[in-house]
Design a protein around this motif. Structure first.
Motif, PDB file in Angstrom:
ATOM      1  N   UNK A 246       0.869  -1.185   0.000  1.00  0.00           N
ATOM      2  CA  UNK A 246       0.000   0.000   0.000  1.00  0.00           C
ATOM      3  C   UNK A 246       0.905   1.234   0.000  1.00  0.00           C
ATOM      4  N   UNK A 247       1.127   1.784  -1.186  1.00  0.00           N
ATOM      5  CA  UNK A 247       2.050   2.909  -1.288  1.00  0.00           C
ATOM      6  C   UNK A 247       3.426   2.505  -0.804  1.00  0.00           C
ATOM      7  N   UNK A 248       4.034   3.282   0.087  1.00  0.00           N
ATOM      8  CA  UNK A 248       5.369   2.950   0.587  1.00  0.00           C
ATOM      9  C   UNK A 248       5.371   1.873   1.658  1.00  0.00           C
ATOM     10  N   UNK A 249       4.178   1.515   2.168  1.00  0.00           N
ATOM     11  CA  UNK A 249       4.081   0.558   3.279  1.00  0.00           C
ATOM     12  C   UNK A 249       3.927  -0.859   2.755  1.00  0.00           C
ATOM     13  N   UNK A 250       4.549  -1.801   3.454  1.00  0.00           N
ATOM     14  CA  UNK A 250       4.378  -3.204   3.107  1.00  0.00           C
ATOM     15  C   UNK A 250       4.501  -4.058   4.360  1.00  0.00           C
ATOM     16  N   UNK A 251       3.962  -5.263   4.277  1.00  0.00           N
ATOM     17  CA  UNK A 251       4.026  -6.224   5.378  1.00  0.00           C
ATOM     18  C   UNK A 251       3.818  -7.605   4.784  1.00  0.00           C
ATOM     19  N   UNK A 252       4.122  -8.625   5.542  1.00  0.00           N
ATOM     20  CA  UNK A 252       3.934  -9.983   5.051  1.00  0.00           C
ATOM     21  C   UNK A 252       3.689 -10.927   6.208  1.00  0.00           C
ATOM     22  N   UNK A 253       3.131 -12.087   5.882  1.00  0.00           N
ATOM     23  CA  UNK A 253       2.912 -13.099   6.902  1.00  0.00           C
ATOM     24  C   UNK A 253       1.642 -13.890   6.669  1.00  0.00           C
ATOM     25  N   UNK A 254       1.433 -14.876   7.537  1.00  0.00           N
ATOM     26  CA  UNK A 254       0.212 -15.644   7.481  1.00  0.00           C
ATOM     27  C   UNK A 254      -1.009 -14.792   7.775  1.00  0.00           C
ATOM     28  N   UNK A 255      -0.825 -13.767   8.606  1.00  0.00           N
ATOM     29  CA  UNK A 255      -1.966 -12.904   8.936  1.00  0.00           C
ATOM     30  C   UNK A 255      -2.427 -12.104   7.713  1.00  0.00           C
ATOM     31  N   UNK A 256      -1.485 -11.769   6.809  1.00  0.00           N
ATOM     32  CA  UNK A 256      -1.880 -11.067   5.585  1.00  0.00           C
ATOM     33  C   UNK A 256      -2.688 -12.006   4.699  1.00  0.00           C
ATOM     34  N   UNK A 257      -2.312 -13.268   4.634  1.00  0.00           N
ATOM     35  CA  UNK A 257      -3.118 -14.242   3.882  1.00  0.00           C
ATOM     36  C   UNK A 257      -4.531 -14.331   4.467  1.00  0.00           C
ATOM     37  N   UNK A 258      -4.638 -14.409   5.790  1.00  0.00           N
ATOM     38  CA  UNK A 258      -5.961 -14.518   6.404  1.00  0.00           C
ATOM     39  C   UNK A 258      -6.790 -13.270   6.116  1.00  0.00           C
ATOM     40  N   UNK A 259      -6.143 -12.132   6.086  1.00  0.00           N
ATOM     41  CA  UNK A 259      -6.817 -10.875   5.730  1.00  0.00           C
ATOM     42  C   UNK A 259      -7.326 -10.947   4.289  1.00  0.00           C
ATOM     43  N   UNK A 260      -6.472 -11.378   3.375  1.00  0.00           N
ATOM     44  CA  UNK A 260      -6.858 -11.516   1.969  1.00  0.00           C
ATOM     45  C   UNK A 260      -7.986 -12.536   1.821  1.00  0.00           C
ATOM     46  N   UNK A 261      -7.862 -13.660   2.506  1.00  0.00           N
ATOM     47  CA  UNK A 261      -8.883 -14.707   2.435  1.00  0.00           C
ATOM     48  C   UNK A 261     -10.236 -14.180   2.918  1.00  0.00           C
ATOM     49  N   UNK A 262     -10.232 -13.396   3.979  1.00  0.00           N
ATOM     50  CA  UNK A 262     -11.460 -12.815   4.518  1.00  0.00           C
ATOM     51  C   UNK A 262     -12.102 -11.855   3.516  1.00  0.00           C
ATOM     52  N   UNK A 263     -11.286 -11.025   2.869  1.00  0.00           N
ATOM     53  CA  UNK A 263     -11.803 -10.088   1.857  1.00  0.00           C
ATOM     54  C   UNK A 263     -12.366 -10.850   0.658  1.00  0.00           C
ATOM     55  N   UNK A 264     -11.623 -11.837   0.165  1.00  0.00           N
ATOM     56  CA  UNK A 264     -12.037 -12.564  -1.042  1.00  0.00           C
ATOM     57  C   UNK A 264     -13.301 -13.380  -0.801  1.00  0.00           C
ATOM     58  N   UNK A 265     -13.322 -14.117   0.305  1.00  0.00           N
ATOM     59  CA  UNK A 265     -14.526 -14.898   0.615  1.00  0.00           C
ATOM     60  C   UNK A 265     -15.716 -13.973   0.853  1.00  0.00           C
ATOM     61  N   UNK A 266     -15.461 -12.821   1.446  1.00  0.00           N
ATOM     62  CA  UNK A 266     -16.536 -11.864   1.682  1.00  0.00           C
ATOM     63  C   UNK A 266     -17.116 -11.329   0.392  1.00  0.00           C
ATOM     64  N   UNK A 267     -16.270 -11.114  -0.612  1.00  0.00           N
ATOM     65  CA  UNK A 267     -16.755 -10.638  -1.914  1.00  0.00           C
ATOM     66  C   UNK A 267     -17.712 -11.655  -2.528  1.00  0.00           C
TER      67      UNK A 267
END
Length: 405
Positions: free
Chosen positions: A372-393
Protein backbone atom coordinates in the motif's frame (compact mmCIF):
# COMPACT_ATOMS: atom_id res chain seq x y z
CA UNK A 1 -44.17 5.77 -20.32
CA UNK A 2 -42.69 3.50 -22.99
CA UNK A 3 -40.68 0.56 -21.69
CA UNK A 4 -36.93 1.17 -21.89
CA UNK A 5 -34.33 -1.55 -22.33
CA UNK A 6 -31.08 -1.61 -20.38
CA UNK A 7 -28.57 -4.11 -21.75
CA UNK A 8 -25.71 -5.18 -19.49
CA UNK A 9 -22.90 -6.70 -21.56
CA UNK A 10 -20.65 -8.88 -19.44
CA UNK A 11 -20.94 -9.94 -15.82
CA UNK A 12 -17.75 -8.32 -14.54
CA UNK A 13 -17.07 -6.93 -11.07
CA UNK A 14 -18.70 -3.56 -11.76
CA UNK A 15 -21.75 -5.15 -13.36
CA UNK A 16 -22.34 -7.19 -10.20
CA UNK A 17 -22.96 -3.93 -8.37
CA UNK A 18 -25.46 -2.92 -11.06
CA UNK A 19 -27.39 -6.17 -10.58
CA UNK A 20 -27.48 -5.66 -6.82
CA UNK A 21 -28.75 -2.09 -7.23
CA UNK A 22 -31.47 -3.24 -9.63
CA UNK A 23 -32.50 -5.95 -7.16
CA UNK A 24 -32.91 -3.31 -4.47
CA UNK A 25 -34.78 -0.73 -6.56
CA UNK A 26 -36.64 -2.72 -9.26
CA UNK A 27 -37.26 0.46 -11.35
CA UNK A 28 -40.59 0.65 -13.15
CA UNK A 29 -40.77 0.78 -16.94
CA UNK A 30 -37.39 -0.91 -17.39
CA UNK A 31 -36.53 -4.15 -19.13
CA UNK A 32 -33.06 -5.36 -18.18
CA UNK A 33 -31.09 -7.91 -20.19
CA UNK A 34 -27.76 -9.39 -19.06
CA UNK A 35 -25.62 -10.78 -21.90
CA UNK A 36 -22.69 -12.96 -20.88
CA UNK A 37 -20.86 -15.94 -22.42
CA UNK A 38 -21.05 -17.94 -19.16
CA UNK A 39 -23.49 -18.11 -16.25
CA UNK A 40 -20.47 -17.99 -13.93
CA UNK A 41 -18.39 -14.96 -12.99
CA UNK A 42 -14.96 -16.08 -11.80
CA UNK A 43 -13.20 -13.95 -9.20
CA UNK A 44 -9.60 -13.34 -10.24
CA UNK A 45 -8.46 -12.57 -6.69
CA UNK A 46 -8.92 -16.21 -5.68
CA UNK A 47 -7.26 -17.77 -8.73
CA UNK A 48 -3.78 -18.13 -7.11
CA UNK A 49 -5.32 -19.70 -4.00
CA UNK A 50 -7.22 -22.17 -6.16
CA UNK A 51 -4.06 -23.07 -8.11
CA UNK A 52 -2.24 -23.64 -4.82
CA UNK A 53 -5.00 -25.94 -3.56
CA UNK A 54 -6.57 -23.68 -0.93
CA UNK A 55 -9.94 -23.29 -2.68
CA UNK A 56 -12.31 -25.40 -4.72
CA UNK A 57 -13.36 -24.05 -8.10
CA UNK A 58 -16.89 -23.42 -6.82
CA UNK A 59 -15.46 -21.24 -4.04
CA UNK A 60 -14.06 -18.83 -6.66
CA UNK A 61 -17.11 -18.07 -8.77
CA UNK A 62 -20.47 -16.34 -8.57
CA UNK A 63 -23.58 -17.77 -10.19
CA UNK A 64 -25.08 -14.96 -12.28
CA UNK A 65 -28.43 -16.69 -12.71
CA UNK A 66 -29.88 -15.98 -9.25
CA UNK A 67 -28.42 -12.46 -9.34
CA UNK A 68 -30.10 -11.77 -12.67
CA UNK A 69 -33.35 -13.24 -11.37
CA UNK A 70 -33.19 -11.07 -8.24
CA UNK A 71 -32.62 -8.00 -10.42
CA UNK A 72 -35.54 -8.88 -12.69
CA UNK A 73 -33.12 -9.26 -15.61
CA UNK A 74 -33.40 -11.63 -18.53
CA UNK A 75 -30.19 -13.64 -18.86
CA UNK A 76 -28.82 -14.36 -22.33
CA UNK A 77 -25.92 -16.82 -22.46
CA UNK A 78 -23.89 -15.80 -25.48
CA UNK A 79 -20.91 -13.73 -26.57
CA UNK A 80 -21.35 -10.28 -28.07
CA UNK A 81 -19.25 -9.97 -31.21
CA UNK A 82 -20.22 -6.56 -32.58
CA UNK A 83 -21.85 -3.28 -31.64
CA UNK A 84 -23.45 -0.71 -33.92
CA UNK A 85 -23.43 2.21 -31.53
CA UNK A 86 -25.11 4.67 -33.89
CA UNK A 87 -28.03 2.27 -34.36
CA UNK A 88 -28.05 1.09 -30.72
CA UNK A 89 -27.72 -2.54 -31.75
CA UNK A 90 -25.69 -5.24 -30.00
CA UNK A 91 -24.86 -8.19 -32.24
CA UNK A 92 -23.94 -11.86 -31.71
CA UNK A 93 -22.19 -14.45 -33.85
CA UNK A 94 -25.17 -16.70 -33.15
CA UNK A 95 -28.38 -16.24 -31.22
CA UNK A 96 -27.72 -16.57 -27.47
CA UNK A 97 -29.39 -19.25 -25.38
CA UNK A 98 -32.66 -18.29 -23.67
CA UNK A 99 -32.95 -15.38 -26.06
CA UNK A 100 -36.62 -15.89 -26.68
CA UNK A 101 -36.07 -16.18 -30.42
CA UNK A 102 -33.55 -16.64 -33.22
CA UNK A 103 -32.44 -12.99 -33.43
CA UNK A 104 -28.70 -12.35 -33.68
CA UNK A 105 -28.99 -8.71 -32.55
CA UNK A 106 -30.42 -6.88 -29.57
CA UNK A 107 -31.55 -3.22 -29.61
CA UNK A 108 -31.11 -1.11 -26.48
CA UNK A 109 -31.91 2.28 -25.00
CA UNK A 110 -29.10 2.16 -22.44
CA UNK A 111 -25.96 0.02 -22.56
CA UNK A 112 -23.44 -0.92 -19.89
CA UNK A 113 -20.16 -2.58 -20.92
CA UNK A 114 -18.12 -4.63 -18.46
CA UNK A 115 -16.60 -7.40 -20.57
CA UNK A 116 -13.07 -7.26 -19.19
CA UNK A 117 -10.08 -7.75 -21.44
CA UNK A 118 -7.96 -10.41 -23.09
CA UNK A 119 -4.37 -11.29 -22.28
CA UNK A 120 -2.03 -9.69 -24.79
CA UNK A 121 -0.05 -12.67 -26.07
CA UNK A 122 1.12 -11.20 -29.37
CA UNK A 123 4.81 -11.53 -28.46
CA UNK A 124 4.32 -15.21 -27.55
CA UNK A 125 2.45 -16.27 -30.69
CA UNK A 126 5.44 -18.27 -31.96
CA UNK A 127 5.06 -20.93 -29.27
CA UNK A 128 4.07 -24.37 -30.49
CA UNK A 129 0.41 -25.27 -30.17
CA UNK A 130 -0.60 -26.31 -26.68
CA UNK A 131 2.32 -24.64 -24.88
CA UNK A 132 0.72 -21.27 -24.15
CA UNK A 133 -1.89 -20.71 -21.44
CA UNK A 134 -3.08 -17.14 -20.91
CA UNK A 135 -4.48 -16.13 -17.54
CA UNK A 136 -7.52 -14.62 -19.29
CA UNK A 137 -10.19 -15.56 -20.05
CA UNK A 138 -10.48 -17.02 -16.55
CA UNK A 139 -12.92 -19.85 -17.33
CA UNK A 140 -10.48 -21.27 -19.89
CA UNK A 141 -7.62 -21.06 -17.39
CA UNK A 142 -9.63 -22.88 -14.72
CA UNK A 143 -10.29 -25.65 -17.23
CA UNK A 144 -6.72 -25.95 -18.52
CA UNK A 145 -4.57 -25.62 -15.39
CA UNK A 146 -5.36 -29.11 -13.93
CA UNK A 147 -4.20 -30.62 -17.23
CA UNK A 148 -0.90 -28.73 -16.91
CA UNK A 149 -0.42 -30.18 -13.40
CA UNK A 150 -1.15 -33.70 -14.67
CA UNK A 151 1.39 -33.29 -17.48
CA UNK A 152 4.01 -31.95 -15.05
CA UNK A 153 3.49 -34.96 -12.79
CA UNK A 154 4.05 -37.30 -15.70
CA UNK A 155 7.06 -35.45 -17.17
CA UNK A 156 10.48 -35.54 -15.53
CA UNK A 157 12.08 -32.09 -15.47
CA UNK A 158 8.92 -30.34 -16.67
CA UNK A 159 9.76 -26.71 -17.52
CA UNK A 160 7.18 -24.06 -16.68
CA UNK A 161 7.69 -20.39 -17.50
CA UNK A 162 5.53 -17.50 -16.32
CA UNK A 163 5.73 -14.29 -18.34
CA UNK A 164 4.74 -11.04 -16.62
CA UNK A 165 6.36 -9.04 -13.84
CA UNK A 166 3.22 -7.54 -12.28
CA UNK A 167 1.35 -8.86 -9.27
CA UNK A 168 -0.51 -11.39 -11.46
CA UNK A 169 2.70 -12.86 -12.84
CA UNK A 170 4.25 -13.12 -9.39
CA UNK A 171 1.17 -14.81 -7.95
CA UNK A 172 0.97 -17.27 -10.86
CA UNK A 173 4.60 -18.29 -10.44
CA UNK A 174 4.35 -18.76 -6.67
CA UNK A 175 1.02 -20.58 -6.89
CA UNK A 176 2.40 -22.89 -9.59
CA UNK A 177 5.44 -23.66 -7.43
CA UNK A 178 3.18 -24.53 -4.49
CA UNK A 179 0.94 -26.75 -6.61
CA UNK A 180 3.77 -28.63 -8.30
CA UNK A 181 5.68 -29.03 -5.06
CA UNK A 182 2.59 -30.56 -3.45
CA UNK A 183 2.50 -33.18 -6.21
CA UNK A 184 6.23 -33.93 -5.75
CA UNK A 185 7.14 -33.07 -9.32
CA UNK A 186 10.62 -32.20 -10.54
CA UNK A 187 9.35 -29.16 -12.41
CA UNK A 188 11.60 -26.18 -13.04
CA UNK A 189 9.87 -22.80 -12.83
CA UNK A 190 11.03 -19.46 -14.21
CA UNK A 191 9.50 -15.99 -14.05
CA UNK A 192 10.28 -13.69 -16.97
CA UNK A 193 9.73 -9.99 -16.24
CA UNK A 194 10.06 -6.96 -18.50
CA UNK A 195 13.36 -5.09 -18.28
CA UNK A 196 11.74 -2.41 -16.09
CA UNK A 197 11.91 -5.01 -13.33
CA UNK A 198 9.81 -6.91 -10.90
CA UNK A 199 6.56 -5.24 -9.71
CA UNK A 200 7.29 -1.95 -11.38
CA UNK A 201 5.36 0.79 -9.55
CA UNK A 202 5.45 -0.91 -6.16
CA UNK A 203 7.72 0.19 -3.33
CA UNK A 204 11.24 -1.19 -3.09
CA UNK A 205 10.32 -2.96 0.16
CA UNK A 206 7.56 -4.89 -1.61
CA UNK A 207 9.92 -6.01 -4.37
CA UNK A 208 12.47 -7.20 -1.81
CA UNK A 209 9.82 -9.21 0.02
CA UNK A 210 8.57 -10.77 -3.22
CA UNK A 211 12.08 -11.60 -4.41
CA UNK A 212 12.75 -13.47 -1.15
CA UNK A 213 9.60 -15.53 -1.70
CA UNK A 214 10.56 -16.31 -5.29
CA UNK A 215 14.06 -17.39 -4.28
CA UNK A 216 12.69 -19.53 -1.44
CA UNK A 217 10.32 -21.23 -3.89
CA UNK A 218 13.21 -22.07 -6.23
CA UNK A 219 11.93 -19.82 -9.03
CA UNK A 220 14.50 -18.32 -11.39
CA UNK A 221 13.80 -14.69 -12.31
CA UNK A 222 14.80 -13.20 -15.67
CA UNK A 223 14.58 -9.44 -16.26
CA UNK A 224 14.29 -9.67 -20.02
CA UNK A 225 11.81 -9.36 -22.83
CA UNK A 226 10.42 -12.70 -23.99
CA UNK A 227 9.48 -13.69 -27.54
CA UNK A 228 7.71 -16.98 -28.17
CA UNK A 229 9.38 -19.64 -30.31
CA UNK A 230 8.26 -23.19 -31.00
CA UNK A 231 10.11 -24.78 -28.07
CA UNK A 232 10.17 -21.95 -25.56
CA UNK A 233 11.01 -18.31 -25.01
CA UNK A 234 13.67 -16.30 -26.74
CA UNK A 235 15.08 -13.95 -24.09
CA UNK A 236 15.88 -10.77 -25.93
CA UNK A 237 18.43 -8.96 -23.84
CA UNK A 238 19.47 -5.36 -23.49
CA UNK A 239 22.37 -3.67 -21.68
CA UNK A 240 20.21 -3.58 -18.56
CA UNK A 241 18.84 -7.12 -18.36
CA UNK A 242 20.15 -10.28 -16.79
CA UNK A 243 19.16 -13.33 -14.81
CA UNK A 244 18.82 -12.83 -11.07
CA UNK A 245 20.65 -15.56 -9.15
CA UNK A 246 19.35 -16.68 -5.74
CA UNK A 247 20.02 -13.87 -3.31
CA UNK A 248 20.94 -11.54 -6.16
CA UNK A 249 20.21 -7.84 -6.30
CA UNK A 250 16.68 -6.85 -7.18
CA UNK A 251 17.29 -4.32 -9.92
CA UNK A 252 18.96 -5.25 -13.18
CA UNK A 253 22.65 -4.44 -13.41
CA UNK A 254 24.38 -3.26 -16.54
CA UNK A 255 25.58 -6.04 -18.83
CA UNK A 256 28.31 -5.45 -21.42
CA UNK A 257 26.47 -7.27 -24.24
CA UNK A 258 22.84 -8.03 -24.94
CA UNK A 259 21.70 -11.56 -24.21
CA UNK A 260 19.82 -13.60 -26.80
CA UNK A 261 19.15 -17.19 -25.81
CA UNK A 262 16.36 -19.74 -25.74
CA UNK A 263 14.67 -20.64 -22.48
CA UNK A 264 13.06 -24.04 -23.13
CA UNK A 265 9.47 -24.34 -21.89
CA UNK A 266 6.93 -27.15 -21.88
CA UNK A 267 4.28 -24.66 -20.79
CA UNK A 268 4.15 -20.87 -20.66
CA UNK A 269 1.66 -19.06 -18.43
CA UNK A 270 1.03 -15.55 -19.73
CA UNK A 271 0.15 -12.61 -17.50
CA UNK A 272 1.43 -10.18 -20.08
CA UNK A 273 -0.93 -7.27 -19.77
CA UNK A 274 -4.32 -6.60 -21.29
CA UNK A 275 -5.71 -5.88 -24.71
CA UNK A 276 -9.31 -4.96 -25.61
CA UNK A 277 -11.63 -7.19 -27.57
CA UNK A 278 -11.22 -6.35 -31.25
CA UNK A 279 -14.88 -5.61 -32.00
CA UNK A 280 -14.87 -2.53 -29.75
CA UNK A 281 -12.68 -0.66 -32.23
CA UNK A 282 -15.30 -1.24 -34.95
CA UNK A 283 -18.28 -0.33 -32.76
CA UNK A 284 -18.49 3.37 -33.57
CA UNK A 285 -17.73 4.26 -29.95
CA UNK A 286 -14.91 6.69 -29.27
CA UNK A 287 -11.89 4.52 -28.46
CA UNK A 288 -8.22 5.02 -27.74
CA UNK A 289 -5.62 4.07 -30.32
CA UNK A 290 -5.31 0.71 -28.53
CA UNK A 291 -9.07 0.11 -28.70
CA UNK A 292 -10.27 0.89 -25.16
CA UNK A 293 -13.63 2.66 -24.85
CA UNK A 294 -13.03 6.30 -23.91
CA UNK A 295 -15.12 7.41 -20.92
CA UNK A 296 -15.38 10.47 -18.70
CA UNK A 297 -15.33 10.67 -14.90
CA UNK A 298 -18.89 9.28 -14.84
CA UNK A 299 -17.79 6.27 -16.91
CA UNK A 300 -20.00 7.45 -19.76
CA UNK A 301 -18.85 7.11 -23.37
CA UNK A 302 -17.46 10.34 -24.83
CA UNK A 303 -19.28 9.72 -28.11
CA UNK A 304 -22.56 8.06 -27.09
CA UNK A 305 -24.30 9.32 -23.95
CA UNK A 306 -26.43 6.18 -23.66
CA UNK A 307 -23.36 3.94 -23.28
CA UNK A 308 -21.46 3.42 -20.03
CA UNK A 309 -18.38 1.26 -19.45
CA UNK A 310 -16.37 0.14 -16.42
CA UNK A 311 -13.50 -2.20 -15.63
CA UNK A 312 -10.77 -3.19 -18.07
CA UNK A 313 -12.85 -2.37 -21.14
CA UNK A 314 -12.55 1.41 -20.75
CA UNK A 315 -10.00 4.20 -20.46
CA UNK A 316 -10.66 7.36 -18.47
CA UNK A 317 -9.79 10.56 -20.31
CA UNK A 318 -9.48 12.72 -17.19
CA UNK A 319 -6.95 10.52 -15.37
CA UNK A 320 -4.96 7.33 -15.77
CA UNK A 321 -6.33 4.28 -13.97
CA UNK A 322 -4.48 1.00 -13.60
CA UNK A 323 -6.27 -1.99 -15.11
CA UNK A 324 -7.00 -3.52 -11.74
CA UNK A 325 -9.98 -5.34 -10.31
CA UNK A 326 -9.80 -2.90 -7.41
CA UNK A 327 -11.09 -0.07 -9.61
CA UNK A 328 -13.76 -2.26 -11.21
CA UNK A 329 -15.12 -3.17 -7.77
CA UNK A 330 -15.07 0.41 -6.47
CA UNK A 331 -16.51 1.89 -9.66
CA UNK A 332 -19.41 -0.57 -9.61
CA UNK A 333 -21.72 1.34 -7.25
CA UNK A 334 -21.06 4.57 -9.19
CA UNK A 335 -21.85 2.81 -12.47
CA UNK A 336 -25.10 1.51 -10.99
CA UNK A 337 -26.07 4.94 -9.65
CA UNK A 338 -25.35 6.61 -12.99
CA UNK A 339 -27.39 4.12 -15.00
CA UNK A 340 -30.38 4.69 -12.72
CA UNK A 341 -29.80 8.46 -12.75
CA UNK A 342 -29.82 8.46 -16.56
CA UNK A 343 -33.17 6.69 -16.57
CA UNK A 344 -34.59 9.28 -14.13
CA UNK A 345 -33.02 12.32 -15.79
CA UNK A 346 -30.79 13.05 -12.80
CA UNK A 347 -27.14 14.19 -13.08
CA UNK A 348 -24.49 11.46 -12.88
CA UNK A 349 -21.82 11.06 -10.19
CA UNK A 350 -18.08 10.88 -10.75
CA UNK A 351 -15.98 7.93 -9.68
CA UNK A 352 -13.05 9.36 -7.74
CA UNK A 353 -10.47 6.65 -7.04
CA UNK A 354 -8.45 6.65 -3.86
CA UNK A 355 -4.89 7.97 -4.20
CA UNK A 356 -3.45 4.49 -3.70
CA UNK A 357 -4.74 0.93 -3.83
CA UNK A 358 -4.13 -1.97 -1.47
CA UNK A 359 -2.60 -5.05 -3.05
CA UNK A 360 -2.49 -8.37 -1.20
CA UNK A 361 -0.12 -10.66 -3.10
CA UNK A 362 -0.59 -14.39 -2.52
CA UNK A 363 2.70 -16.27 -2.16
CA UNK A 364 1.71 -19.89 -2.74
CA UNK A 365 1.34 -21.20 0.81
CA UNK A 366 -1.15 -19.53 3.16
CA UNK A 367 1.14 -16.53 3.22
CA UNK A 368 0.81 -13.14 1.53
CA UNK A 369 2.47 -9.74 1.09
CA UNK A 370 0.59 -6.46 1.55
CA UNK A 371 1.50 -3.44 -0.59
CA UNK A 372 0.00 0.00 0.00
CA UNK A 373 2.05 2.91 -1.29
CA UNK A 374 5.37 2.95 0.59
CA UNK A 375 4.08 0.56 3.28
CA UNK A 376 4.38 -3.20 3.11
CA UNK A 377 4.03 -6.22 5.38
CA UNK A 378 3.93 -9.98 5.05
CA UNK A 379 2.91 -13.10 6.90
CA UNK A 380 0.21 -15.64 7.48
CA UNK A 381 -1.97 -12.90 8.94
CA UNK A 382 -1.88 -11.07 5.59
CA UNK A 383 -3.12 -14.24 3.88
CA UNK A 384 -5.96 -14.52 6.40
CA UNK A 385 -6.82 -10.87 5.73
CA UNK A 386 -6.86 -11.52 1.97
CA UNK A 387 -8.88 -14.71 2.43
CA UNK A 388 -11.46 -12.82 4.52
CA UNK A 389 -11.80 -10.09 1.86
CA UNK A 390 -12.04 -12.56 -1.04
CA UNK A 391 -14.53 -14.90 0.61
CA UNK A 392 -16.54 -11.86 1.68
CA UNK A 393 -16.76 -10.64 -1.91
CA UNK A 394 -18.20 -13.97 -3.06
CA UNK A 395 -20.52 -14.28 -0.07
CA UNK A 396 -21.86 -10.74 -0.46
CA UNK A 397 -23.14 -11.45 -3.97
CA UNK A 398 -24.51 -14.87 -3.11
CA UNK A 399 -26.37 -13.38 -0.15
CA UNK A 400 -27.74 -10.55 -2.33
CA UNK A 401 -29.32 -13.11 -4.65
CA UNK A 402 -30.64 -15.24 -1.79
CA UNK A 403 -32.30 -12.22 -0.15
CA UNK A 404 -34.68 -11.83 -3.11
CA UNK A 405 -35.86 -15.45 -3.11
Amino acid sequence: MAMKRLVLVGGGHAQLAVLRALARTRPQGLETVLVTPSPWQYYSGMLPGWMAGHYREEDCRIDLRPLADAAGARLLIGAATALEADRRQLRFEQAPADGGGPADSLPYDLLSLDIGSETDTAALAGLAAGRLLAVRPLPAFFTAWPRVVDTARATAGFRLCVVGGGAAGVELALAAAQALRKHATTAQIALVCPPAGLLDGHAEGVRRRVLRQLVAAGITVHLQRAVGEADGLRLVGSPASHTLPPGGRLQAESCPQPDDRLLPADCVLAATGARPQAWLRRSGLACTAAGWVRVDAHHRSLSHAEVFAAGDVCARTDRALARSGVHAVHAGPILAANLLATLDGRPPRAYVPKPRSLYLIACGPRYAIASWGPWSAEGGWVWRWKDWIDRGFIRRHRDAAAARR
